[in-house]
Design a protein around this motif. Structure first.
Motif, PDB file in Angstrom:
ATOM      1  N   THR A  66       0.823  -1.205   0.000  1.00  0.00           N
ATOM      2  CA  THR A  66       0.000   0.000   0.000  1.00  0.00           C
ATOM      3  C   THR A  66       0.857   1.255   0.000  1.00  0.00           C
ATOM      4  O   THR A  66       0.600   2.198  -0.757  1.00  0.00           O
ATOM      5  CB  THR A  66      -0.926   0.000   1.225  1.00  0.00           C
ATOM      6  N   ARG A  68       4.285   1.193  -0.417  1.00  0.00           N
ATOM      7  CA  ARG A  68       5.550   0.933  -1.126  1.00  0.00           C
ATOM      8  C   ARG A  68       6.731   1.181  -0.183  1.00  0.00           C
ATOM      9  O   ARG A  68       7.581   2.052  -0.406  1.00  0.00           O
ATOM     10  CB  ARG A  68       5.662   1.813  -2.384  1.00  0.00           C
ATOM     11  N   ASN A 108      -1.993  -6.581   2.191  1.00  0.00           N
ATOM     12  CA  ASN A 108      -0.945  -5.897   1.440  1.00  0.00           C
ATOM     13  C   ASN A 108       0.411  -5.936   2.137  1.00  0.00           C
ATOM     14  O   ASN A 108       1.363  -5.343   1.650  1.00  0.00           O
ATOM     15  CB  ASN A 108      -1.338  -4.449   1.167  1.00  0.00           C
ATOM     16  N   PRO A 168       6.168   4.058  -8.645  1.00  0.00           N
ATOM     17  CA  PRO A 168       4.741   4.378  -8.436  1.00  0.00           C
ATOM     18  C   PRO A 168       3.818   3.719  -9.445  1.00  0.00           C
ATOM     19  O   PRO A 168       2.614   3.647  -9.191  1.00  0.00           O
ATOM     20  CB  PRO A 168       4.704   5.915  -8.546  1.00  0.00           C
ATOM     21  N   ARG A 169       4.326   3.251 -10.555  1.00  0.00           N
ATOM     22  CA  ARG A 169       3.438   2.625 -11.550  1.00  0.00           C
ATOM     23  C   ARG A 169       3.020   1.214 -11.145  1.00  0.00           C
ATOM     24  O   ARG A 169       2.070   0.680 -11.695  1.00  0.00           O
ATOM     25  CB  ARG A 169       4.134   2.584 -12.914  1.00  0.00           C
ATOM     26  N   GLN A 171       1.109  -0.500  -9.086  1.00  0.00           N
ATOM     27  CA  GLN A 171       0.016  -0.423  -8.129  1.00  0.00           C
ATOM     28  C   GLN A 171      -0.514  -1.824  -7.835  1.00  0.00           C
ATOM     29  O   GLN A 171      -0.311  -2.769  -8.586  1.00  0.00           O
ATOM     30  CB  GLN A 171      -1.116   0.462  -8.669  1.00  0.00           C
ATOM     31  N   ASP A 172      -1.194  -1.934  -6.705  1.00  0.00           N
ATOM     32  CA  ASP A 172      -1.760  -3.214  -6.304  1.00  0.00           C
ATOM     33  C   ASP A 172      -3.003  -3.530  -7.144  1.00  0.00           C
ATOM     34  O   ASP A 172      -3.797  -2.617  -7.425  1.00  0.00           O
ATOM     35  CB  ASP A 172      -2.117  -3.159  -4.812  1.00  0.00           C
ATOM     36  N   ASN A 177       0.212  -6.509 -12.826  1.00  0.00           N
ATOM     37  CA  ASN A 177       0.679  -5.320 -13.519  1.00  0.00           C
ATOM     38  C   ASN A 177       1.368  -5.722 -14.818  1.00  0.00           C
ATOM     39  O   ASN A 177       2.079  -6.738 -14.891  1.00  0.00           O
ATOM     40  CB  ASN A 177       1.640  -4.541 -12.615  1.00  0.00           C
TER      41      ASN A 177
END
Length: 1426
Positions: A66, A68, A108, A168-169, A171-172, A177
């Motif tokens: 969540t 990082r 998470n 940042p790219r 994401q959960d 991804n």
């Protein structure tokens, strides 16, 4: 020491993300993860060609998807050779288990496994390459299934390095991804299962630390089986108990200079960070605290004990000889260097015989601060009670395993060196300033000893350890006069508070963060570090001493103490109720109004307070210290004190949309001294113009008396009350009690809404400024915080007292509603009446009462009641006027003639009938001149003569019958001693009676007491305790009384012998006046002066009689006591609202012992005993035995009555075994209300109906609620409630936030302002399902806000009507509150965001409800104000 330092340096943990750490803590769970083998061609052929001695290992780290954020410590497996064999699939076998435990139970929170290849390059250097990584979901699997938990699983591996997870790219869910690429034919085989066997060793392993079963953990025994895995079935090493005595700190160059430089640096930092100059007197040291704990290199084994250090000079006069600092054993510091001393013994039962086990000392200073540490102004809630903590020094001692006792001198550490708490520490002087005699950072010196079962030998030693060097020596043989060695279970002498209890500074200081600790170096603190006090974070006020409703706190984990008994042991009591912490001392706040507002306030025309010479009274600053001199008060020529209370104004805080609206009228309730409880008239709040707004955003409202039509009366504003306390009002000897009352008591004032009869809040004001000290008149203007508390319903909470001792309230919302502007004054007057003779005054407070004065008989009438005559002149009186019993007998014939039994048998009625008969005879004689009545008059005279003859016969018979009793009573006056004592609630009044045997023969005297509150002290230890307290030097005798079970005790007296009989009088009943709930309002004829409420709520006068009977049953002495009850001090007021006809069960947590007045000094191995008593015998009040060092709770069980009744009682808390003087007195108000349970959804309207039953007459009523924004009623305004009828009150609830809480609903008669009915609405609110989320950034300050638009699509095929609502209507308004949209069409919703003054983030919920007000969708808008 080297082992401990090595383990400490190798196991530094990265804490979890601050956002994750602020979430509610859960129970920690233990896991075992076995990494079995790695399958697949991970290592490329090119790597094998470039590197030699290629090996492979795995790295495991904990990661928060969540936020990082990697946290904990990366764990590595052993390196395995990586050689790919031809014609065989590639497999590397590890088969290594890793163990850990964590409370971050969230999907998470994952474990990241990295595959690393390492080898040597051609130049011989080692190179490591990442070959891939996998994400192991810890809490995503169903670990509760035993079949699935034991099965092997495959972990998919991805290309790249785990550092990519910080992008940042990603994401959960990360696994889905598009930037994540799988490694084909590569996987890791593992097993993840819960490991409950690890729970008993949680105290040895820090949370989120990954350890291998092959790693040696200090405190655990090594494994002899299971392949050397010590954590598979861990076994604890046997612990030993160490004792530390005579501990003191020496700081360089001296304590005074050290603290002076520390304060200067703090003031300099405050100016540099905030830019505001700070006066040196505004910053002071509140506490010097020492945290002592056992550390095994990985973490503290148990929570460190918190004790308070005091300067050596402060205790030099009070310490006993055994604790005196010896010159020969002191360090080589100069004689002028004062040390910080711990007056108690420390007991450390968690030590183990391991080289990595060490004792850590952390010296902390607690300071007050007038504003936030980050330079921002503190909130008005905690303006006068903020506190901050800084660690200034620390030391560590690694004891030798073979030593049993000795002495240690350790250097103190400071500066940027790593320390066990991982905090910044105050700087140390340069090394050039040290010498052979001085250590630049200071030293700590103490004596240590080992518990008897832990001794290896009898060696002792003197240890001077700059580098931990030790010099053991022999201990001389113990002489019979020497004190024995410390026994098992003996602990600290409680001269200083001991254990992990909370100090006052911990309630005021902010909780420590794992990342930024509040013990930072003042000269090198990070500028963005913020230290908000706990009061500011939780809304908990430290100003007032009033706690309303329920302040719930987390439970503390209990420690099971050791016992050597073979019989069954009682386990430490585990409290099941969330405790309420007792508040801090009330203090008057400084001025919060601006100077312009003060001008308006003073120009409003309040009555001026003048002294006896018509001069203005001297103004006193409420923050100035008061020097109280009792002799100065007693010698004042102005013995009459006129106490004036002026209620001037009420300033409000900025209006909160979720809070109750500002009341139009208010009234106050309080009780001053022993005057009746006061309920003031309703006062109207008249607001000033806009210039009356203060700097903090509050508005000033004047208090004005209301007329009968609720309009403001003409005359000056404000409301004034006067109390005249003069010698004619006070009882003999009461003047000093009244002076003590003003010096020590706090006046508690409740503020009520005059219309809704709801409690607005409460305030507390100290009255010590009213002591005139020889001045003609004094006055002081107070601005008191009016505090209101809301609380949620009881929730099940685990024992999660925070690591550093800060208690976190759960479900408590304490809000400052406003400030009450009150003027207190004391005007001295010359006593108008003559001061009574000195002979009528009681003797001095001698603890010894003698009966020498009652040695002769002065004579007197047998029927005379009262004391002895001072003169031999007696005025003749009629027998019927002297003896009421005889008067009743003389008129028995008239009672038989009377109609009905009314008044029969009453002595007062007999006297009245006798007077009526006399008046009738006089009238008959006056009418004797008339011829028509002459015959009747003669008959009447004959009847009177006959009646007199009968009366004489009755008198003769009565005197003959009562002669023996009357003579005995008259003679008993010769042996009767009269004495007056003044008692207060709960305080034991001790005195001795000097009993003398007047005969020449010995007697066995029986002591008879007729009052249960008066008792004989039979225990010699109790007698000695009271004599030491009273500084009485009469002898103490052992086994003085002969006890015969329930019969009266006896004492043997020799001829002419005198013995001192110890007595104690103690009352726990408050009397009838204290139970009065409603008192008549004080009405004034004109103006604001309510006159003189001179009708005293006289405390009940009680009597007690003690008869000392000789061997023949005849009395040899009589003691008659007159007991004058005085008002008592109230330390805390609790107000609970509870459903009717149920039991209230609450736990109230005691404050730390060193903050209580009169806290005792305990014995080794003992904690201060806690005893409680209640003024109401129907209330169950008790304490339970808890573990050593655990906080103490007082448990209450009270039966609530029918609504709307209330019950008041007092609770006294004692910290001594003999219940001599209470350390706390609490007043508890229990209001019984009708309970209504409502289950609802946030933002959605829920409707219900309440039944109203009419009274005997017609009433005009109106419903009021404490949360009008969330609860609305129908009928809305004033409506008529028919007599004896039944009517429905419709209630609509729309909660703004989720959770469980209470809302008060009152039904009030608007004509007479009486409470007709009251309900307690218990809300249980569920949050809605958020379908969309938005983010927006706005400028903070006096901006214009912003207009935004969002779209909503009607999912239905037909046209629908929707209603819009928000949980923050003050921050978000809609262009249209209601709109219609066709089937499948899209509608644009216009939003208007209002500006906000302060920066920060706010989540605003938008509710879209249908035509029935049911929630269709909910949007969340995250607004960032910059």
């Amino acid at each position: 020491m080297n082992d401990w330092l090595r383990i400490l340096d190798q196991n530094v943990l990265v804490p979890p993300h601050p956002q994750r750490a602020r979430q509610p803590l859960k129970e920690s769970k233990a896991f075992q993860c076995v990494l079995k083998c790695l399958d697949g061609p991970l290592i490329k052929q090119g790597v094998l060609e470039v590197l030699s001695e290629v090996g492979c290992h795995l790295r495991v780290s904990l990661f928060d998807v969540t936020y990082r954020h990697f946290f904990g410590r990366t764990w590595k497996t052993a390196v395995r050779p990586a050689e790919q064999l031809p014609r065989q699939p590639s497999r590397i076998v590890f088969d290594e288990p890793v163990y850990f435990h964590t409370s971050l139970n969230h999907p998470n929170v994952v474990a990241v496994v990295e595959v690393v290849t390492e080898g040597r390059k051609r130049d011989g250097s080692l190179q490591a390459l990442s070959c891939g990584f996998g994400i192991l979901r810890i809490f995503g699997n169903k670990l509760e299934s035993p079949t699935s938990a034991s099965q092997d699983k495959r972990l998919r591996l991805y290309h790249g390095t785990p550092r990519a997870l910080l992008h940042p790219r990603l994401q959960d869910p990360v696994e889905e991804n598009r930037h994540m690429t799988l490694l084909e034919s590569c996987s890791l085989q593992y097993v993840l299962r819960p490991h409950p066997l690890l729970e008993p060793v949680f105290h040895l392993l820090p949370e989120n630390l990954l350890v291998s079963g092959l790693q040696h953990i200090p405190g655990l025994l090594p494994a002899h089986r299971e392949k050397g895995d010590a954590l598979r079935k861990p076994r604890l090493q046997k612990s030993v108990t160490w004792y530390l005595d005579n501990l003191f700190f020496t700081l360089y160059p001296s304590l005074e200079k050290f603290e002076e430089e520390l304060l200067e640096l703090l003031i300099s930092d405050h100016f540099r960070e905030g830019g505001i100059p700070l006066d040196g007197s505004a910053l002071e040291i509140l506490e010097r605290r020492l945290c002592v704990g056992v550390h095994n290199g990985l973490g503290f084994v148990q929570r460190p004990q918190v004790v308070v250090l005091v300067p050596e000079m402060d205790v030099a006069l009070t310490r006993s000889a055994s604790f005196s600092r010896k010159v020969g054993s002191s360090s080589k510091a100069s004689s002028g260097n004062q040390a910080l001393v711990l007056r108690s013994r420390l007991r450390l039962p968690e030590m183990a015989r391991h080289p990595a086990f060490a004792i850590v000392f952390q010296l902390e200073y607690v300071f007050n601060s007038p504003s936030g540490v980050d330079g921002k102004a503190a909130s008005v809630t905690s303006l006068s009670s903020m506190a901050c903590m800084h660690m200034v020094r620390w030391a560590v001692w690694n004891p030798l395993l073979e030593t049993g006792s000795g002495k240690v001198i350790l250097p103190l550490q400071g500066g940027i060196r790593p320390n066990p708490s991982h905090c910044l520490v105050y700087k140390v002087p340069p090394a050039s300033m040290s010498s052979e005699e001085q250590v630049e950072s200071g030293t700590v010196q103490f004596q240590y000893s080992l518990s008897p079962e832990g001794h290896l030998d009898t060696a002792t030693g003197l240890i001077h350890s700059p580098e931990a060097e030790r010099q053991p020596s022999r201990r001389p043989p113990t002489s019979p006069a020497s004190p024995p060695a410390p026994q098992q279970g003996l602990a600290a002498l409680q001269d200083s508070p001991v254990g992990p209890g909370l100090s006052l500074s911990q309630l005021a200081a902010p909780p420590r963060s794992p990342i930024q600790c509040c013990s930072a170096t003042p000269s090198s603190r990070q500028p963005d570090s913020s230290e908000r006090p706990l009061a500011q974070e939780q809304g908990l006020p430290l100003e007032g001493r009033i706690s309303h409703l329920e302040a719930q706190l987390n439970q503390a984990s209990l420690v099971l103490g050791a016992s050597v008994a073979d019989q069954l042991r009682e386990l430490p009591f585990t409290p099941v109720h969330v405790p309420i912490v007792v508040g801090a001392q009330a203090r008057s706040s400084g001025s919060k109004l601006s100077r312009a507002s003060m001008v308006l306030l003073q120009a409003s025309g309040f009555p001026e307070i003048l002294d006896a010479n018509k001069q203005p009274a001297e103004a006193v600053n409420p923050t100035d210290p008061i020097k109280f001199n009792p002799q100065k008060e007693e010698s004042d020529c102005l013995q009459s004190n006129e106490i004036v209370l002026q209620f001037l104004a009420f300033s409000r805080v900025s209006q909160d949309c979720q809070g109750a609206p500002w009341p139009k009228t208010v009234y106050f309730t309080f009780q001053f001294y022993r005057f009746p409880p006061v309920t003031t008239p309703r006062l109207q709040l008249v607001g000033l113009d806009e210039t009356g707004r203060t700097c903090s955003g509050s508005l000033l409202h004047l208090l004005v008396l209301t007329g009968k039509d609720d309009s403001s009366e003409a005359g000056p504003p404000g409301f004034q009350l006067k109390y005249l306390v003069e010698p004619g009002f006070l009882k003999p000897g009461e003047q000093r009690w009244f002076t003590h009352y003003l010096a020590a008591q706090t006046l508690q004032i409740d503020v009520w809404d005059g219309d809704s009869l709801l409690l607005v809040g409460s305030a507390a004001v100290q009255m010590k400024q009213l002591l005139r000290q020889g001045r003609p008149a004094v006055q002081v203007l107070h601005e008191l915080e009016v505090v209101a508390t809301e609380y949620e319903q009881d929730v099940v909470v685990s024992a999660d007292v925070t690591r550093f001792g800060c208690v976190k309230p759960i479900g408590v919302y304490t809000v400052v509603k406003g400030w009450l502007h009150l003027t207190l004054a004391n005007v001295g007057h010359v006593c108008e009446q003559r001061v009574r003779n000195s002979s009528s005054l009681p003797p001095s407070r001698s603890r010894v009462i003698s009966n020498d004065g009652a040695s002769h008989f002065e004579g007197g009438s047998l029927l005379t009641r009262g004391g002895l005559r001072l003169k031999n002149v007696v005025q003749a009186q009629k027998l019927a006027d002297v003896d009421r019993e005889l008067a009743a007998m003389l008129f028995t014939h008239t009672q038989h003639r009377s109609k009905g039994p009314q008044g029969a048998g009453h002595e007062g009625d007999a006297v009245r009938r006798r007077k009526l008969e006399r008046m009738r005879s006089v009238r008959l004689q006056e009418s004797g001149g008339e011829l028509s009545y002459r015959g009747a008059s003669m008959l009447a005279q004959q009847s009177i003569r006959a009646q007199h003859a009968r009366d004489l016969q009755v008198i003769a018979a009565y005197r003959e019958r009562t002669k023996v009793e009357s003579i005995t009573s008259a003679l008993s006056l010769a042996i009767t001693t009269k004495h007056t004592i003044h008692v207060t609630l709960g305080t034991a009044e001790f005195f001795e009676f000097a009993l003398r045997n007047p005969h020449n023969v010995q007697h066995t005297v029986t002591i008879e007491v007729d009052n249960p509150e008066l008792s004989i002290i039979q225990d010699s230890r109790e007698w000695r305790y009271f004599k030491d307290t009273a500084k009485l030097h009469t002898p103490v005798e052992e086994d003085m009384f002969h006890l015969r079970g329930s019969l009266a005790p006896q004492i043997f007296l020799r001829p002419r012998e005198t013995a001192h009989i110890p007595f104690r009088y103690q009352t726990f009943s408050v009397g009838q006046p204290a139970l009065v709930q409603a008192s008549a309002e004080l009405r004034s004829e004109k103006g604001t002066d309510a006159g003189w409420p001179q009708k005293s709520s006289a405390m009940p006068t009680k009597h007690a009689k003690v008869v000392f009977r000789g061997s023949g049953g005849k009395p040899i002495a009589v003691l008659c006591l007159t007991v004058e009850t005085q008002p008592h001090v109230v330390d805390q007021v609790f107000r609970f609202y509870h459903p009717e006809l149920t039991f209230l069960k609450k736990a109230i947590r005691l404050p730390p012992w060193h903050t209580l007045r009169g806290a005792p000094v305990g014995s080794p191995g003992e904690e201060p005993p806690v005893h409680v008593r209640c003024s109401d015998p129907n209330v169950i009040c008790e304490t339970q035995n808890v573990g050593l060092g655990e906080p103490r709770d007082v448990f209450l069980k009270v039966a609530s009555g029918p609504s709307p009744e209330s019950k008041d009682f007092f609770v006294t808390v004692y910290a001594d075994n003999w219940l001599a003087t209470p350390v706390q007195i609490w007043q508890v108000h229990l209001h019984s209300l009708q309970r209504v349970d409502v289950s609802c959804v946030t933002g959605q309207q829920t409707r219900l109906s309440l039944v109203l039953r009419g009274t005997q007459s017609v009433r005009r009523v109106q419903a009021f609620t404490s949360h009008p924004q969330e609860l609305k009623t129908d009928p809305k305004g004033v409506f008529v409630l028919p007599p004896r009828g039944v009517q429905d009150l419709h209630v609509a609830v729309r909660p703004h936030r989720a959770g469980s809480r209470f809302i008060h609903l009152n039904l009030v008669d608007v004509d007479y302002h009486q409470l007709v009915a009251s309900w307690l609405v218990c809300l249980s609110c569920r949050p809605p399902l958020i379908s969309k989320a938005f983010e927006i950034t706005l400028a903070a300050g006096e901006g214009k806000g912003a207009n935004k638009r969002i779209t909503y699509t009607n999912p239905y095929p037909s046209q629908r009507t929707y209603h819009l609502h928000s949980d923050h209507p003050d921050l978000l308004q809609f262009r249209e509150d209601c709109f219609q949209v066709g089937g499948g069409e899209t509608y644009t919703i216009g939003l208007r965001f209002a500006p906000r003054q302060s920066a920060g983030e706010e989540e605003i919920l938008i509710y879209i409800n249908d035509h029935e007000d049911k929630n269709e969708e909910a949007f969340c808008v995250k607004v960032t104000y910059q």
